[in-house]
Design a protein around this motif. Sequence first.
Motif, PDB file in Angstrom:
ATOM      1  N   HIS A   6       0.857  -1.188   0.000  1.00 13.18           N
ATOM      2  CA  HIS A   6       0.000   0.000   0.000  1.00 13.18           C
ATOM      3  C   HIS A   6       0.885   1.228   0.000  1.00 13.18           C
ATOM      4  O   HIS A   6       1.779   1.318   0.832  1.00 13.18           O
ATOM      5  CB  HIS A   6      -0.862   0.040   1.268  1.00 13.18           C
ATOM      6  N   VAL A   7       0.626   2.125  -0.908  1.00 13.23           N
ATOM      7  CA  VAL A   7       1.379   3.381  -0.947  1.00 13.23           C
ATOM      8  C   VAL A   7       0.381   4.521  -0.783  1.00 13.23           C
ATOM      9  O   VAL A   7      -0.536   4.671  -1.592  1.00 13.23           O
ATOM     10  CB  VAL A   7       2.153   3.530  -2.282  1.00 13.23           C
ATOM     11  N   CYS A  59      10.095  -1.046  -2.579  1.00 13.70           N
ATOM     12  CA  CYS A  59       9.319   0.159  -2.261  1.00 13.70           C
ATOM     13  C   CYS A  59      10.234   1.376  -2.198  1.00 13.70           C
ATOM     14  O   CYS A  59       9.934   2.422  -2.779  1.00 13.70           O
ATOM     15  CB  CYS A  59       8.616   0.008  -0.918  1.00 13.70           C
ATOM     16  N   ALA A  64       7.500   3.521  -4.078  1.00 17.12           N
ATOM     17  CA  ALA A  64       7.026   4.693  -3.335  1.00 17.12           C
ATOM     18  C   ALA A  64       8.033   5.823  -3.442  1.00 17.12           C
ATOM     19  O   ALA A  64       9.232   5.586  -3.531  1.00 17.12           O
ATOM     20  CB  ALA A  64       6.818   4.325  -1.872  1.00 17.12           C
ATOM     21  N   THR A  66       9.429   8.142  -1.183  1.00 21.90           N
ATOM     22  CA  THR A  66       9.392   8.227   0.291  1.00 21.90           C
ATOM     23  C   THR A  66       9.449   9.663   0.816  1.00 21.90           C
ATOM     24  O   THR A  66       9.288   9.880   2.011  1.00 21.90           O
ATOM     25  CB  THR A  66      10.530   7.387   0.911  1.00 21.90           C
ATOM     26  N   GLU A  69       5.427   9.957   0.230  1.00 24.47           N
ATOM     27  CA  GLU A  69       4.543   8.796   0.372  1.00 24.47           C
ATOM     28  C   GLU A  69       5.059   7.832   1.439  1.00 24.47           C
ATOM     29  O   GLU A  69       6.270   7.696   1.627  1.00 24.47           O
ATOM     30  CB  GLU A  69       4.437   8.043  -0.963  1.00 24.47           C
ATOM     31  N   SER A  70       4.132   7.185   2.104  1.00 23.83           N
ATOM     32  CA  SER A  70       4.513   6.120   3.034  1.00 23.83           C
ATOM     33  C   SER A  70       3.992   4.802   2.458  1.00 23.83           C
ATOM     34  O   SER A  70       3.051   4.794   1.676  1.00 23.83           O
ATOM     35  CB  SER A  70       3.900   6.370   4.405  1.00 23.83           C
ATOM     36  N   TYR A  71       4.623   3.719   2.852  1.00 20.61           N
ATOM     37  CA  TYR A  71       4.186   2.427   2.307  1.00 20.61           C
ATOM     38  C   TYR A  71       4.084   1.387   3.411  1.00 20.61           C
ATOM     39  O   TYR A  71       4.676   1.535   4.476  1.00 20.61           O
ATOM     40  CB  TYR A  71       5.144   1.954   1.212  1.00 20.61           C
TER      41      TYR A  71
END
Lengths: 76, 76
Positions: A6-7, A59, A64, A66, A69-71
């Motif tokens: 999930h991003v 990721c 992602a 970073t 965005e968080s993953y």
Amino acid sequence: MKARVHVMLKTGVLDPQGEAVRHALGALGFTGVEGVRQGKVIELDLAEGTPEETVGEMCEKLLANTVIESYSVEIV
Amino acid sequence: MKARVHVMLKTGVLDPQGEAVRHALGALGFTGVEGVRQGKVIELDLAEGTPEETVGEMCEKLLANTVIESYSVEIV
């Protein structure tokens, strides 16, 4: 094995796509929608025995951004 | 209350975005990635007591294109 990533945009980062969805839901007559955040879900079909850390690396390097965005990684 | 909606392309529908990710992972040296599917995740912040069916209706009317996409609703 399968992994699901999930991003999501980090809290505080403006999410115009989510805002557009919120407005559209209101226009369609859905009340009580207080907030919408939209993100990505990436389902990876991996060779058996791939460690979760490898998915984390994917990721960090590609899936992602970073900075904004968080993953989260989930092995399913 | 919060609801999370996953929207994925149905099996058999071509997913060029997922394919691009798969190629890019290979180019970065990650081996054993057999398939990638990319979808959307939508987090809804809803008024307390909103029934799950209402979220289903939102999916049918706006969030998913049910011709090519399937969705799942999860209350969190």
